[in-house]
Design an enzyme around this catalytic site. Sequence first.
Site, PDB file in Angstrom:
ATOM      1  N   ARG A   1     -10.368   0.218  15.446  1.00 20.95           N
ATOM      2  CA  ARG A   1     -10.112   1.109  14.331  1.00 20.95           C
ATOM      3  C   ARG A   1     -11.103   0.613  13.076  1.00 20.95           C
ATOM      4  NH1 ARG A   1      -4.205   1.210  11.601  1.00 20.95           N
ATOM      5  NH2 ARG A   1      -4.709  -0.889  11.128  1.00 20.95           N
TER       6      ARG A   1
ATOM      7  N   LYS B   1       0.908  -1.140  -0.011  1.00 15.42           N
ATOM      8  CA  LYS B   1      -0.057  -0.080   0.079  1.00 15.42           C
ATOM      9  C   LYS B   1       1.001   1.244   0.104  1.00 15.42           C
ATOM     10  CE  LYS B   1      -0.184  -0.240   4.960  1.00 15.42           C
ATOM     11  NZ  LYS B   1      -1.052  -0.693   6.141  1.00 15.42           N
TER      12      LYS B   1
ATOM     13  N   TYR C   1      16.737  29.559   7.979  1.00 19.18           N
ATOM     14  CA  TYR C   1      15.868  30.470   8.526  1.00 19.18           C
ATOM     15  C   TYR C   1      15.814  30.415  10.137  1.00 19.18           C
ATOM     16  CZ  TYR C   1      13.159  30.365   4.026  1.00 19.18           C
ATOM     17  OH  TYR C   1      12.979  30.736   2.609  1.00 19.18           O
TER      18      TYR C   1
HETATM   19  C1  LIG Z   1      -0.377  -1.909   7.040  1.00 20.86           C
HETATM   20  C2  LIG Z   1      -0.858  -3.035   7.546  1.00 20.86           C
HETATM   21  C3  LIG Z   1       0.111  -4.157   7.775  1.00 20.86           C
HETATM   22  C4  LIG Z   1       1.738  -3.854   7.363  1.00 20.86           C
HETATM   23  O1  LIG Z   1       2.137  -3.387   8.510  1.00 20.86           O
HETATM   24  P1  LIG Z   1       3.617  -3.225   9.122  1.00 20.86           P
HETATM   25  O2  LIG Z   1       3.682  -2.626  10.565  1.00 20.86           O
HETATM   26  O3  LIG Z   1       4.186  -2.385   8.006  1.00 20.86           O
HETATM   27  O4  LIG Z   1       4.303  -4.570   8.938  1.00 20.86           O
HETATM   28  C5  LIG Z   1      -0.488  -5.370   7.895  1.00 20.86           C
HETATM   29  N1  LIG Z   1      -1.789  -5.481   7.955  1.00 20.86           N
HETATM   30  C6  LIG Z   1      -2.682  -4.381   7.974  1.00 20.86           C
HETATM   31  C7  LIG Z   1      -4.014  -4.604   8.046  1.00 20.86           C
HETATM   32  C8  LIG Z   1      -2.450  -3.327   7.541  1.00 20.86           C
HETATM   33  O5  LIG Z   1      -3.108  -2.353   7.400  1.00 20.86           O
END
Ligand SMILES: *Cc1c(COP(=O)(O)O)cnc(C)c1O
Length: 356
Positions: A129, A34, A251
């Site tokens: 969540r 993702k 800055y």
């Molecule tokens: C993004 C995600 C993962 C991967 O998590 P990492 O901490 O990057 O290994 C696994 N499961 C779900 C449901 C996620 O949304």
Amino acid sequence: MRPIQALINTEALRHNLSVVRAHAPNARVISVIKANAYGHGILNAAQALKATDMFAVLRLDEAIILREHDFQHPILLLEGVFQATELHVVAELGLSVVVHAEHQLQMLEQMTLAKKITVFAKMNSGMNRLGFNPKEYRAVVQRLAQCPNVEKIVMMTHFATADDARGISAPFEIFAAHTQGLDYEVSLANSATILCHPQAHANWVRPGIMLYGATPVSERPASSFGLKPVMQLESEIIAVQTLQAGESVGYGNAFVADKPMRVGTVACGYADGYPRHAPTGTPIAVNGVITRTLGRVSMDMLAVDITEIPEANIGAKVELWGEQVPVDEVAAASGTIGYELLCAVTSRVPVKVIHG
Ligand SMILES: *Cc1c(COP(=O)(O)O)cnc(C)c1O
């Protein structure tokens, strides 16, 4: 050409996948790509990780791109669909979906799909969540089992504290209690769970960050797990300044020299994705030597201390993060995690694949 670039080491991706398999030898691997493969380029990552058992993405568009490039793997949509009509595309492309709430379950029950699909039924084991209440979960699985659109069910949950001392025992027990006697495959483990909680590997593991060679556990460096950094964010020094004691940099005059210094100006700023919160002292490498940033990061540039690197001049190579400077160290100095920095590299940074 502006010298900044993100180099993607595909050998490191393959290596990190082998680390996943070594930790979870009995599980199949869902490689999470993702967020444009955590900033590494979804197609670069998919190509290097083609030995995976499945891919996971967020957006239907990402799955479509993978199919257009002939990736035949199973692909999981981690938040499922957002509109019922998307299920037709899901069926047509042979995708798998998470079902995490009643409205998604109803979409699936009310549609007539051309092909049956695999559903990952998500339980809310305490993270609050996504996912069904544990008390409703058994009934959800039974409805899915009766739904004519469903080919296969995988039971899943996600842990909130797999990366810290609290561990996963409370949610793991909730999941076990409410799935007892249900004879389906199970998926529980993100990177932290893969590395720290082997009792919860189950049938399908879901590594994300570890594939990219950053750590899921803030107290432990990625290298201590045998992971190799995949991205090297590189640029060059484009100007050199000589400061007297009392003169300042950048800055807000945020850094003031207390002695004569040499300062390099690097073509990298927050518009490239480098964190503006990185304070003076954030590690950075120049010509292979670890040194420190100075003053505020600006939109297009940042300053680096080259007082002790006299050979560094205009054109000197700078590593913002990568093999010499772990992204997790830059993140820790900036009050965030490696995940955020990798995902935040912006589109103006050219990405170049190197085959290690
Ligand atoms: C993004 C995600 C993962 C991967 O998590 P990492 O901490 O990057 O290994 C696994 N499961 C779900 C449901 C996620 O949304």
